[in-house]
Scaffold this motif. Structure first.
Motif, PDB file in Angstrom:
ATOM      1  N   ALA A 177      40.656  47.042  23.940  1.00 50.58           N
ATOM      2  CA  ALA A 177      42.028  47.681  25.160  1.00 50.58           C
ATOM      3  C   ALA A 177      41.175  48.271  26.130  1.00 50.58           C
ATOM      4  O   ALA A 177      41.954  47.579  27.179  1.00 50.58           O
ATOM      5  CB  ALA A 177      41.949  49.105  24.109  1.00 50.58           C
TER       6      ALA A 177
ATOM      7  N   ARG B   9      37.972  47.808  18.286  1.00 49.65           N
ATOM      8  CA  ARG B   9      39.748  48.380  18.894  1.00 49.65           C
ATOM      9  C   ARG B   9      39.765  48.434  20.709  1.00 49.65           C
ATOM     10  O   ARG B   9      40.544  48.292  21.224  1.00 49.65           O
ATOM     11  CB  ARG B   9      40.513  48.688  17.953  1.00 49.65           C
ATOM     12  CG  ARG B   9      41.077  48.185  16.792  1.00 49.65           C
ATOM     13  CD  ARG B   9      42.071  49.452  15.995  1.00 49.65           C
ATOM     14  NE  ARG B   9      42.800  47.563  15.043  1.00 49.65           N
ATOM     15  CZ  ARG B   9      43.298  48.516  13.951  1.00 49.65           C
ATOM     16  NH1 ARG B   9      43.367  49.850  13.447  1.00 49.65           N
ATOM     17  NH2 ARG B   9      43.766  47.533  12.796  1.00 49.65           N
TER      18      ARG B   9
ATOM     19  N   ARG C  24      47.861  53.856  26.879  1.00 49.57           N
ATOM     20  CA  ARG C  24      48.493  53.635  26.002  1.00 49.57           C
ATOM     21  C   ARG C  24      47.969  51.467  26.241  1.00 49.57           C
ATOM     22  O   ARG C  24      48.616  51.112  27.134  1.00 49.57           O
ATOM     23  CB  ARG C  24      50.022  53.281  25.329  1.00 49.57           C
ATOM     24  CG  ARG C  24      50.305  54.303  24.994  1.00 49.57           C
ATOM     25  CD  ARG C  24      50.272  55.006  23.891  1.00 49.57           C
ATOM     26  NE  ARG C  24      50.537  54.105  22.462  1.00 49.57           N
ATOM     27  CZ  ARG C  24      50.227  53.624  21.832  1.00 49.57           C
ATOM     28  NH1 ARG C  24      49.100  54.180  20.989  1.00 49.57           N
ATOM     29  NH2 ARG C  24      50.959  53.398  20.166  1.00 49.57           N
ATOM     30  N   THR C  25      47.782  50.729  25.220  1.00 50.27           N
ATOM     31  CA  THR C  25      48.028  49.450  25.037  1.00 50.27           C
ATOM     32  C   THR C  25      47.430  49.108  23.981  1.00 50.27           C
ATOM     33  O   THR C  25      46.813  49.072  22.935  1.00 50.27           O
ATOM     34  CB  THR C  25      45.906  48.893  25.981  1.00 50.27           C
ATOM     35  OG1 THR C  25      44.706  49.515  24.876  1.00 50.27           O
ATOM     36  CG2 THR C  25      45.581  49.547  26.894  1.00 50.27           C
ATOM     37  N   ARG C  26      48.645  47.794  23.965  1.00 51.67           N
ATOM     38  CA  ARG C  26      48.746  46.815  22.335  1.00 51.67           C
ATOM     39  C   ARG C  26      48.114  48.007  21.271  1.00 51.67           C
ATOM     40  O   ARG C  26      47.250  46.993  20.579  1.00 51.67           O
ATOM     41  CB  ARG C  26      48.114  45.455  22.857  1.00 51.67           C
ATOM     42  CG  ARG C  26      48.708  44.998  23.621  1.00 51.67           C
ATOM     43  CD  ARG C  26      48.490  43.137  23.354  1.00 51.67           C
ATOM     44  NE  ARG C  26      48.964  42.833  24.516  1.00 51.67           N
ATOM     45  CZ  ARG C  26      49.116  41.753  24.130  1.00 51.67           C
ATOM     46  NH1 ARG C  26      48.749  40.683  23.180  1.00 51.67           N
ATOM     47  NH2 ARG C  26      50.145  40.590  24.900  1.00 51.67           N
ATOM     48  N   GLY C  27      49.373  48.671  20.695  1.00 54.31           N
ATOM     49  CA  GLY C  27      48.654  49.205  20.295  1.00 54.31           C
ATOM     50  C   GLY C  27      47.857  50.299  19.771  1.00 54.31           C
ATOM     51  O   GLY C  27      47.123  50.851  18.029  1.00 54.31           O
TER      52      GLY C  27
END
Length: 134
Positions: free
Chosen positions: A99, A95, A54-57
């Protein structure tokens, strides 16, 4: 004029049982697809560094390494390989790039590696297809 209705302290409306069952099935199939993709990549000489990061959304399905390259792998499981390959749009691709770049900056063990974005497409009864460098 009526006062506004307040829903404070009311329990959240539960999901319909059929919707929960479908969500759970999709969740299990997604995890199974990731394991198949990881096995496929290992057969091709990749080292698997992590799952579901998981990284910022954004969730990175698989982080792998091949030589001096860190590879962010998106796994898509659809009814056909073609549908799986076309399921990754430009916004999601950007994205994943962001990420992956953030992950390389945050983890000293990944310093100096080049970043690449790949997709592994899966469909029932078909050999996985690995498309590199999107």
């Amino acid at each position: 004029m009526k006062p506004p209705r307040v829903r404070a302290n009311l329990p959240a409306r539960p999901k319909a049982a059929w919707r929960q069952a479908l969500g759970g099935q999709a969740f299990r199939e997604g995890h199974g697809a990731e394991w198949i993709a990881a096995a496929w990549l290992m057969l091709k000489g990749y080292q698997i560094l992590g799952f579901r990061l998981r990284t910022r959304g954004v969730e990175i399905d698989i982080l792998a390494r091949q030589g001096k390259t860190a590879v962010v792998v998106e796994v898509k499981h659809r009814t056909t390989i073609e549908a799986a390959l076309s399921a990754l749009d430009r916004i999601q691709l950007q994205r994943l790039r962001d990420a992956g770049a953030a992950l390389l900056r945050q983890r000293p063990s990944l310093a100096g590696l080049q970043l690449r974005i790949d997709i592994v497409a899966l469909a029932p009864g078909r050999i996985p297809r690995h498309r590199r460098n999107l």
